[in-house]
Design an enzyme around this catalytic site. Sequence first.
Site, PDB file in Angstrom:
ATOM      1  N   ASP A  86       0.840  -1.204   0.000  1.00 55.40           N
ATOM      2  CA  ASP A  86       0.000   0.000   0.000  1.00 55.40           C
ATOM      3  C   ASP A  86       0.873   1.251   0.000  1.00 55.40           C
ATOM      4  OD1 ASP A  86       0.845  -0.627   2.675  1.00 55.40           O
ATOM      5  OD2 ASP A  86      -0.572   0.860   3.419  1.00 55.40           O
ATOM      6  N   ASP A 118       7.523   4.564  -1.520  1.00 56.76           N
ATOM      7  CA  ASP A 118       7.250   4.039  -0.187  1.00 56.76           C
ATOM      8  C   ASP A 118       5.960   3.233  -0.289  1.00 56.76           C
ATOM      9  OD1 ASP A 118       6.723   3.499   2.430  1.00 56.76           O
ATOM     10  OD2 ASP A 118       6.409   5.556   3.040  1.00 56.76           O
ATOM     11  N   GLU A 154       0.114  -1.168   5.549  1.00 59.79           N
ATOM     12  CA  GLU A 154       1.150  -0.732   6.488  1.00 59.79           C
ATOM     13  C   GLU A 154       0.950   0.727   6.877  1.00 59.79           C
ATOM     14  OE1 GLU A 154       4.998   0.808   7.992  1.00 59.79           O
ATOM     15  OE2 GLU A 154       3.840   1.516   6.295  1.00 59.79           O
ATOM     16  N   HIS A 200       5.570  10.150   1.231  1.00 62.25           N
ATOM     17  CA  HIS A 200       4.256  10.682   1.628  1.00 62.25           C
ATOM     18  C   HIS A 200       3.976  12.059   1.052  1.00 62.25           C
ATOM     19  CE1 HIS A 200       3.695   7.821   5.325  1.00 62.25           C
ATOM     20  NE2 HIS A 200       4.362   7.270   4.340  1.00 62.25           N
TER      21      HIS A 200
END
Length: 406
Positions: free
Chosen positions: A80, A140, A174, A379
């Site tokens: 994810d 990520d 996660e 992010h």
Amino acid sequence: MKAYERLIKYASYPTASCEENACCPSTPAQLDFARALADELRAIGCDEVELDENGYLFAAIPASEGCENAPVLGFIAHMDVSPEVSCENVKTRVLTYEGGDITLNEEKNIVMRAADYPVLAGYVGKTLVVTDGTTLLGADDKAGVAEIITAAERMIGDKSIRHGRIRLGFTPDEEIGRGADLFDVARFGAAFAYTLDGASFGEVDYETFNAAALKVEITGRSIHPGSAKDKMINASLVASEFISLLPALERPEHTCGYEGFYHLTSMEGCVESAKLHFILRDHDAAKLEGRKEYVQRCAVRLNQRYGEGTVALTITDSYRNMKEAILPERHLIDNAYAAVRALGGEPVSSPVRGGTDGSRLSFMGLPCPNLGTGSHNHHGRMEFACAEEMEKCTALVIKLAELYAG
Ligand SMILES: [Zn+2]
């Protein structure tokens, strides 16, 4: 195939997890991605490729001849991506970084400024993968996924690489703190593992935050504003009062190193009701407990003022500092350091200001330090990955497999 090419392919799956959904995986795109990865793992020759109903994908590489007695080593990454920024229609671009600012999007004037991102200075002359500045890249942790699968492909294809039995694990959710929830450690069957979920090559992290989530639900009393005197309780204003009770300097934007924080992640409200979500973090477990006690005192105080039941808290533990579970297996750190050095790098361990799947897995019997992936600015829209660095992270997986082969 190179790891960064895989990353570009994987970026097209919009696998953001979603905290509001109780199911696992929390979003169907993660399952689509997991199915595609399962096909790919079979195609490169992995054994025991199994995708369970919760979206956990496991696979194995059998030991090379003569290495059957080596410990079973695992490598883990999450499928994810963060829900904080869109991951829909990711438009990747590969460029050779010549220094200075990077214009990601001419039309929208989105620029990654070298002054804002000093990490860029180390990448002059390197090949970077970026987006058009409107979405995440999702490196990520798709960079980690790409490196593990690329390393697996090479280990299977090159018989001169000696390694014990290797287990590969790809987890959902996660980013919403549930990556380890339904991870079947016994079925995974590794003695220990590494997660690939960090930033720079050379990172070997084994200290994380202790983490909890806080939900604040506020019930107000709505009354026509014309006749509200001494009767109305405006839930939104009680929410803002709650926020004002928290120490203003103990926020992510004012803390670093071993300093913990209270972080407001979302708020919504009207007169009738309001809801706040926070995450609480501290490397020191006792200090995290102190934060939980403090928010409870805040709730008690507000309930004294506005009436019992006005403010209700739900506190959920997310993960613990994995250091205490990893240090008994010190070889995990020593071997990672040796592998980084063998590839010309200098290992760096710093207290992670976050957590990984490994934080929880370490306490479930699978000690799991975390390694870098060659990607940065996670992010956010300025996320990027470096092709050459991803190549080194891939080589690191192979080197570790060789070290554990004995
Ligand atoms: Zn991650």
